[in-house]
Design a protein around this motif. Sequence first.
Motif, PDB file in Angstrom:
ATOM      1  N   LEU A 171       0.858  -1.177   0.000  1.00 24.64           N
ATOM      2  CA  LEU A 171       0.000   0.000   0.000  1.00 24.64           C
ATOM      3  C   LEU A 171       0.897   1.230   0.000  1.00 24.64           C
ATOM      4  O   LEU A 171       1.868   1.299   0.745  1.00 24.64           O
ATOM      5  N   THR A 172       0.574   2.194  -0.843  1.00 21.96           N
ATOM      6  CA  THR A 172       1.360   3.419  -0.951  1.00 21.96           C
ATOM      7  C   THR A 172       0.440   4.618  -0.789  1.00 21.96           C
ATOM      8  O   THR A 172      -0.633   4.662  -1.402  1.00 21.96           O
ATOM      9  N   ILE A 173       0.861   5.570   0.026  1.00 22.11           N
ATOM     10  CA  ILE A 173       0.137   6.832   0.152  1.00 22.11           C
ATOM     11  C   ILE A 173       1.123   7.955  -0.133  1.00 22.11           C
ATOM     12  O   ILE A 173       2.201   8.020   0.460  1.00 22.11           O
ATOM     13  N   VAL A 174       0.749   8.829  -1.054  1.00 17.74           N
ATOM     14  CA  VAL A 174       1.530  10.025  -1.359  1.00 17.74           C
ATOM     15  C   VAL A 174       0.783  11.191  -0.714  1.00 17.74           C
ATOM     16  O   VAL A 174      -0.423  11.367  -0.931  1.00 17.74           O
ATOM     17  N   PHE A 175       1.508  11.971   0.087  1.00 11.53           N
ATOM     18  CA  PHE A 175       0.855  13.000   0.898  1.00 11.53           C
ATOM     19  C   PHE A 175       1.774  14.186   1.132  1.00 11.53           C
ATOM     20  O   PHE A 175       2.979  14.124   0.879  1.00 11.53           O
ATOM     21  N   ARG A 176       1.177  15.248   1.634  1.00 10.26           N
ATOM     22  CA  ARG A 176       1.931  16.425   2.073  1.00 10.26           C
ATOM     23  C   ARG A 176       1.276  16.934   3.349  1.00 10.26           C
ATOM     24  O   ARG A 176       0.053  17.080   3.400  1.00 10.26           O
ATOM     25  N   ALA A 177       2.084  17.198   4.352  1.00  2.96           N
ATOM     26  CA  ALA A 177       1.577  17.720   5.623  1.00  2.96           C
ATOM     27  C   ALA A 177       1.639  19.241   5.604  1.00  2.96           C
ATOM     28  O   ALA A 177       2.607  19.828   5.124  1.00  2.96           O
ATOM     29  N   ASP A 178       0.594  19.871   6.106  1.00  2.00           N
ATOM     30  CA  ASP A 178       0.570  21.315   6.299  1.00  2.00           C
ATOM     31  C   ASP A 178       0.372  21.537   7.791  1.00  2.00           C
ATOM     32  O   ASP A 178      -0.767  21.521   8.284  1.00  2.00           O
ATOM     33  N   LEU A 179       1.478  21.682   8.496  1.00  2.08           N
ATOM     34  CA  LEU A 179       1.415  21.794   9.954  1.00  2.08           C
ATOM     35  C   LEU A 179       0.716  23.082  10.387  1.00  2.08           C
ATOM     36  O   LEU A 179       0.052  23.101  11.426  1.00  2.08           O
ATOM     37  N   ALA A 180       0.838  24.145   9.609  1.00  2.00           N
ATOM     38  CA  ALA A 180       0.193  25.416   9.956  1.00  2.00           C
ATOM     39  C   ALA A 180      -1.332  25.279   9.954  1.00  2.00           C
ATOM     40  O   ALA A 180      -2.018  25.892  10.771  1.00  2.00           O
ATOM     41  N   GLN A 181      -1.848  24.475   9.031  1.00  2.00           N
ATOM     42  CA  GLN A 181      -3.300  24.256   8.956  1.00  2.00           C
ATOM     43  C   GLN A 181      -3.730  23.001   9.705  1.00  2.00           C
ATOM     44  O   GLN A 181      -4.912  22.673   9.739  1.00  2.00           O
ATOM     45  N   ASP A 182      -2.755  22.270  10.274  1.00  2.00           N
ATOM     46  CA  ASP A 182      -3.012  21.031  10.999  1.00  2.00           C
ATOM     47  C   ASP A 182      -3.794  20.039  10.139  1.00  2.00           C
ATOM     48  O   ASP A 182      -4.831  19.510  10.542  1.00  2.00           O
ATOM     49  N   CYS A 183      -3.274  19.826   8.911  1.00  2.00           N
ATOM     50  CA  CYS A 183      -3.943  18.877   8.018  1.00  2.00           C
ATOM     51  C   CYS A 183      -2.919  18.168   7.132  1.00  2.00           C
ATOM     52  O   CYS A 183      -1.778  18.588   7.017  1.00  2.00           O
ATOM     53  N   ILE A 184      -3.379  17.088   6.556  1.00  2.00           N
ATOM     54  CA  ILE A 184      -2.570  16.310   5.628  1.00  2.00           C
ATOM     55  C   ILE A 184      -3.337  16.206   4.323  1.00  2.00           C
ATOM     56  O   ILE A 184      -4.508  15.832   4.314  1.00  2.00           O
ATOM     57  N   PHE A 185      -2.690  16.559   3.236  1.00  2.00           N
ATOM     58  CA  PHE A 185      -3.272  16.410   1.901  1.00  2.00           C
ATOM     59  C   PHE A 185      -2.822  15.066   1.343  1.00  2.00           C
ATOM     60  O   PHE A 185      -1.632  14.775   1.327  1.00  2.00           O
ATOM     61  N   VAL A 186      -3.760  14.271   0.905  1.00  3.74           N
ATOM     62  CA  VAL A 186      -3.451  12.975   0.307  1.00  3.74           C
ATOM     63  C   VAL A 186      -3.649  13.100  -1.192  1.00  3.74           C
ATOM     64  O   VAL A 186      -4.751  13.396  -1.667  1.00  3.74           O
ATOM     65  N   ALA A 187      -2.561  12.883  -1.936  1.00  6.46           N
ATOM     66  CA  ALA A 187      -2.641  12.968  -3.398  1.00  6.46           C
ATOM     67  C   ALA A 187      -3.202  11.680  -3.977  1.00  6.46           C
ATOM     68  O   ALA A 187      -3.980  11.710  -4.920  1.00  6.46           O
ATOM     69  N   LEU A 188      -2.780  10.546  -3.410  1.00  9.65           N
ATOM     70  CA  LEU A 188      -3.316   9.281  -3.901  1.00  9.65           C
ATOM     71  C   LEU A 188      -3.027   8.155  -2.940  1.00  9.65           C
ATOM     72  O   LEU A 188      -2.131   8.235  -2.112  1.00  9.65           O
ATOM     73  N   VAL A 189      -3.849   7.139  -3.071  1.00 11.35           N
ATOM     74  CA  VAL A 189      -3.677   5.874  -2.365  1.00 11.35           C
ATOM     75  C   VAL A 189      -3.567   4.818  -3.449  1.00 11.35           C
ATOM     76  O   VAL A 189      -4.448   4.715  -4.304  1.00 11.35           O
TER      77      VAL A 189
END
Length: 95
Positions: free
Chosen positions: A58-76
């Motif tokens: 299983l692969t998850i590509v993501f980016r964390a935005d600590l300022a907004q306290d969220c994680i963007f998931v580009a794909l699973v």
Amino acid sequence: MVDHIIDVTGGDFDAAGRRLDEVDDLLTDINTNPLSGVRLAPPLDGWLVRHGGRGHRLTIVFRADLAQDCIFVALVAFGGQDWLTESETRKSFGR
């Protein structure tokens, strides 16, 4: 995602449940340490990739935005997919 898994497995709802549990587990791990992962090279700089699930397929590509306290998931992606090519088309998110 559930519909896709059910289609691929020929209607196996148990398989879909297992895959979703693997996704949830990996997302929990990512949330615990959102800056950990393999950093991708340009043009995907800023994105990270983590592997998990049975056999680490299983692969998850993501980016964390600590300022907004969220994680963007580009794909699973599940085993055998060309996630690198897919991730290039999903690079932009509003900030």
